[in-house]
Write an enzyme that holds these catalytic residues in place. Structure first.
Site, PDB file in Angstrom:
ATOM      1  N   TYR A  32     -15.789 -20.810  -5.098  1.00 15.43           N
ATOM      2  CA  TYR A  32     -16.565 -21.970  -4.647  1.00 15.43           C
ATOM      3  C   TYR A  32     -15.645 -23.200  -4.637  1.00 15.43           C
ATOM      4  O   TYR A  32     -15.885 -24.199  -5.312  1.00 15.43           O
ATOM      5  CB  TYR A  32     -17.792 -22.201  -5.539  1.00 15.43           C
ATOM      6  CG  TYR A  32     -18.947 -22.769  -4.739  1.00 15.43           C
ATOM      7  CD1 TYR A  32     -19.594 -21.983  -3.782  1.00 15.43           C
ATOM      8  CD2 TYR A  32     -19.362 -24.080  -4.900  1.00 15.43           C
ATOM      9  CE1 TYR A  32     -20.621 -22.502  -3.016  1.00 15.43           C
ATOM     10  CE2 TYR A  32     -20.389 -24.603  -4.138  1.00 15.43           C
ATOM     11  CZ  TYR A  32     -21.011 -23.806  -3.209  1.00 15.43           C
ATOM     12  OH  TYR A  32     -22.040 -24.318  -2.441  1.00 15.43           O
ATOM     13  N   HIS A  34     -13.344 -26.387  -4.305  1.00 15.68           N
ATOM     14  CA  HIS A  34     -13.458 -27.802  -3.962  1.00 15.68           C
ATOM     15  C   HIS A  34     -12.032 -28.363  -3.918  1.00 15.68           C
ATOM     16  O   HIS A  34     -11.052 -27.627  -4.108  1.00 15.68           O
ATOM     17  CB  HIS A  34     -14.352 -28.551  -4.956  1.00 15.68           C
ATOM     18  CG  HIS A  34     -13.962 -28.349  -6.390  1.00 15.68           C
ATOM     19  ND1 HIS A  34     -12.800 -28.862  -6.923  1.00 15.68           N
ATOM     20  CD2 HIS A  34     -14.559 -27.660  -7.395  1.00 15.68           C
ATOM     21  CE1 HIS A  34     -12.710 -28.522  -8.194  1.00 15.68           C
ATOM     22  NE2 HIS A  34     -13.762 -27.775  -8.509  1.00 15.68           N
ATOM     23  N   GLY A  36     -10.260 -30.021  -5.864  1.00 18.04           N
ATOM     24  CA  GLY A  36      -9.438 -29.810  -7.062  1.00 18.04           C
ATOM     25  C   GLY A  36      -8.695 -28.480  -6.974  1.00 18.04           C
ATOM     26  O   GLY A  36      -7.487 -28.408  -7.224  1.00 18.04           O
ATOM     27  N   HIS A  37      -9.440 -27.405  -6.584  1.00 13.76           N
ATOM     28  CA  HIS A  37      -8.792 -26.090  -6.454  1.00 13.76           C
ATOM     29  C   HIS A  37      -7.663 -26.159  -5.419  1.00 13.76           C
ATOM     30  O   HIS A  37      -6.573 -25.629  -5.628  1.00 13.76           O
ATOM     31  CB  HIS A  37      -9.790 -25.033  -5.961  1.00 13.76           C
ATOM     32  CG  HIS A  37     -10.867 -24.699  -6.943  1.00 13.76           C
ATOM     33  ND1 HIS A  37     -12.194 -24.969  -6.692  1.00 13.76           N
ATOM     34  CD2 HIS A  37     -10.831 -24.113  -8.158  1.00 13.76           C
ATOM     35  CE1 HIS A  37     -12.913 -24.545  -7.717  1.00 13.76           C
ATOM     36  NE2 HIS A  37     -12.124 -24.026  -8.622  1.00 13.76           N
ATOM     37  N   GLN A  61     -17.095 -15.264 -20.071  1.00 14.03           N
ATOM     38  CA  GLN A  61     -17.005 -16.653 -20.530  1.00 14.03           C
ATOM     39  C   GLN A  61     -18.322 -17.413 -20.395  1.00 14.03           C
ATOM     40  O   GLN A  61     -18.365 -18.615 -20.616  1.00 14.03           O
ATOM     41  CB  GLN A  61     -15.850 -17.386 -19.833  1.00 14.03           C
ATOM     42  CG  GLN A  61     -16.045 -17.646 -18.355  1.00 14.03           C
ATOM     43  CD  GLN A  61     -14.767 -18.166 -17.709  1.00 14.03           C
ATOM     44  OE1 GLN A  61     -13.806 -17.447 -17.513  1.00 14.03           O
ATOM     45  NE2 GLN A  61     -14.754 -19.454 -17.384  1.00 14.03           N
ATOM     46  N   GLY A 147      -5.972 -27.555 -13.648  1.00 14.12           N
ATOM     47  CA  GLY A 147      -6.296 -28.971 -13.505  1.00 14.12           C
ATOM     48  C   GLY A 147      -6.452 -29.614 -14.875  1.00 14.12           C
ATOM     49  O   GLY A 147      -7.034 -29.026 -15.789  1.00 14.12           O
ATOM     50  N   LYS A 149      -8.279 -32.093 -15.469  1.00 14.77           N
ATOM     51  CA  LYS A 149      -9.656 -32.574 -15.671  1.00 14.77           C
ATOM     52  C   LYS A 149     -10.271 -31.744 -16.794  1.00 14.77           C
ATOM     53  O   LYS A 149     -10.981 -32.254 -17.642  1.00 14.77           O
ATOM     54  CB  LYS A 149     -10.441 -32.395 -14.373  1.00 14.77           C
ATOM     55  CG  LYS A 149     -11.900 -32.718 -14.512  1.00 14.77           C
ATOM     56  CD  LYS A 149     -12.312 -33.715 -13.464  1.00 14.77           C
ATOM     57  CE  LYS A 149     -13.751 -34.131 -13.640  1.00 14.77           C
ATOM     58  NZ  LYS A 149     -14.673 -33.039 -13.351  1.00 14.77           N
ATOM     59  N   SER A 185     -15.503 -34.371  -8.458  1.00  9.29           N
ATOM     60  CA  SER A 185     -16.197 -33.228  -9.046  1.00  9.29           C
ATOM     61  C   SER A 185     -17.300 -32.814  -8.081  1.00  9.29           C
ATOM     62  O   SER A 185     -17.906 -33.665  -7.418  1.00  9.29           O
ATOM     63  CB  SER A 185     -16.831 -33.640 -10.379  1.00  9.29           C
ATOM     64  OG  SER A 185     -17.853 -32.739 -10.742  1.00  9.29           O
ATOM     65  N   ARG A 187     -20.018 -31.984  -8.939  1.00 16.25           N
ATOM     66  CA  ARG A 187     -21.288 -32.467  -9.516  1.00 16.25           C
ATOM     67  C   ARG A 187     -21.594 -33.911  -9.113  1.00 16.25           C
ATOM     68  O   ARG A 187     -22.718 -34.359  -9.307  1.00 16.25           O
ATOM     69  CB  ARG A 187     -21.229 -32.374 -11.037  1.00 16.25           C
ATOM     70  CG  ARG A 187     -21.119 -30.953 -11.515  1.00 16.25           C
ATOM     71  CD  ARG A 187     -21.525 -30.808 -12.956  1.00 16.25           C
ATOM     72  NE  ARG A 187     -21.518 -29.419 -13.333  1.00 16.25           N
ATOM     73  CZ  ARG A 187     -20.441 -28.774 -13.780  1.00 16.25           C
ATOM     74  NH1 ARG A 187     -19.297 -29.403 -13.921  1.00 16.25           N
ATOM     75  NH2 ARG A 187     -20.519 -27.494 -14.091  1.00 16.25           N
TER      76      ARG A 187
HETATM   77  O1  PAF Z   1     -11.507 -22.687 -14.829  1.00 15.33           O
HETATM   78  C1  PAF Z   1     -11.978 -21.615 -14.360  1.00 15.33           C
HETATM   79  O2  PAF Z   1     -12.387 -21.560 -13.213  1.00 15.33           O
HETATM   80  C2  PAF Z   1     -12.037 -20.379 -15.251  1.00 15.33           C
HETATM   81  O3  PAF Z   1     -12.277 -20.733 -16.571  1.00 15.33           O
HETATM   82  C3  PAF Z   1     -10.801 -19.496 -15.129  1.00 15.33           C
HETATM   83  C4  PAF Z   1      -9.549 -20.192 -15.632  1.00 15.33           C
HETATM   84  C5  PAF Z   1     -10.597 -19.051 -13.694  1.00 15.33           C
HETATM   85  C6  PAF Z   1     -10.977 -18.223 -15.974  1.00 15.33           C
HETATM   86  O4  PAF Z   1     -12.067 -17.493 -15.571  1.00 15.33           O
END
Ligand code: PAF
Length: 291
Positions: A32, A34, A36-37, A61, A147, A149, A185, A187
């Site tokens: 997904y 944005h 930042g990625h 997680q 990042g 952030k 963000s 959000r």
């Molecule tokens: O920041 C994230 O998107 C996740 O925590 C990561 C580092 C991809 C691990 O699942």
């Protein structure tokens, strides 16, 4: 661009890159995408021969009451964006591919966890450690991009790489900001018009705290108090935390005589925003402390 879904296929792809002696830059994500990625991918592209990103919503997680099932996903759009950004390969394993059985080994973070966002997400970083350990073994990157952030996650990755002797360089990439300073963000779209105007105070309050340090204030408690005052006076949001620690250890300091992080989380009506600044003892901002 290669779209790879199995570990076996990815290992084959990696071996061809290693044969050519090319440097691999890796951007792990949960998709997904944005801006930042994309900025992480661009930074990787500037520094490495080959950029690989992974898209994997990691069940380990997410806590029992968190949004694993409803976490936003848009694989086709992500693939398109990665392609346009110049990524060479996207790794999109299924949950069964990465976790063919319930893990028998559990990695546990024992420091850097009970502070900031980690305090309210017990076990979250253990899941991050597990998935990253697997991804690092599969992809064997030379550099990984995170990042700043999410500075706590970057600190956790620093610990993973260092404690487990991964031959990987961590590159912390600076937070992207809007023109007025608000951290970008996904959000932010949940903010009302008034809240959007107030939200810039996360940045302004951090700056105010930093300025105090520049002017000679070395007591973190005084800086934290001033930042809280600025937020209370200028926003209707509810402060989740304003905290200051040394960085990347994330331990309390009595006096600012080393690299520190000043971090904020504020709840607005429909969005919880976070922001932080990492600076040295003179208040000079550290941009990407691990690069
Ligand atoms: O920041 C994230 O998107 C996740 O925590 C990561 C580092 C991809 C691990 O699942």
């Amino acid at each position: 661009m290669e779209i790879i879904r199995t570990i076996e296929e990815m290992k084959k792809y990696i071996s061809t890159i290693k044969l050519k002696n090319e440097q691999i830059g890796f951007v792990p994500t949960m998709g997904y995408f944005h801006k930042g990625h994309l900025s992480l991918m661009k930074e990787a592209k500037n520094q490495c021969d080959v950029v690989i990103t992974s898209i994997f919503v990691n069940p380990l997680q997410f806590g029992p009451n968190e949004d694993f099932e409803t976490y936003p996903r848009d694989e086709n759009r992500d693939i398109q964006l990665a392609k346009e950004t110049g990524v060479q390969a996207v790794f999109i394993p299924s949950v069964d591919e990465l976790y063919p059985r319930d893990p028998i080994i559990s990695l546990q973070l024992i420091e850097r966890t009970d502070v900031l966002c980690g305090r309210t997400r017990p076990g979250h970083f253990n899941g991050v450690l597990t998935v990253l350990t697997k991804l690092f073994h599969i992809i064997e990157p030379d550099r990984v991009y995170f990042g700043l952030k999410d500075a706590q996650q970057a600190a956790v990755v620093e610990a993973l790489i260092s404690d487990m002797n991964f031959p990987i360089q961590l590159v912390g990439v600076e937070t992207e900001r809007e023109e007025d300073g608000l951290a970008k963000s996904s959000r932010n779209v949940y903010l009302s018009g008034d809240e959007r105007k107030e939200a810039v105070w996360l940045y302004k309050a951090l700056e105010r705290g930093r300025k105090l340090l520049v002017d000679g204030e070395k007591n973190p408690a005084i800086i934290v108090k001033e930042v809280k005052n600025a937020l209370t006076k200028n926003t209707n949001g509810t402060i989740d935390y304003v905290e200051m620690y040394n960085y990347p250890d994330l331990k309390p300091v009595e006096r600012i005589d080393q690299q520190v992080i000043l971090a904020i989380a504020v709840h607005f009506t429909k969005a919880r925003l976070i922001d932080n600044m990492i600076f040295d003892e003179s208040g000079a901002i550290i941009r990407g402390p691990f690069s």
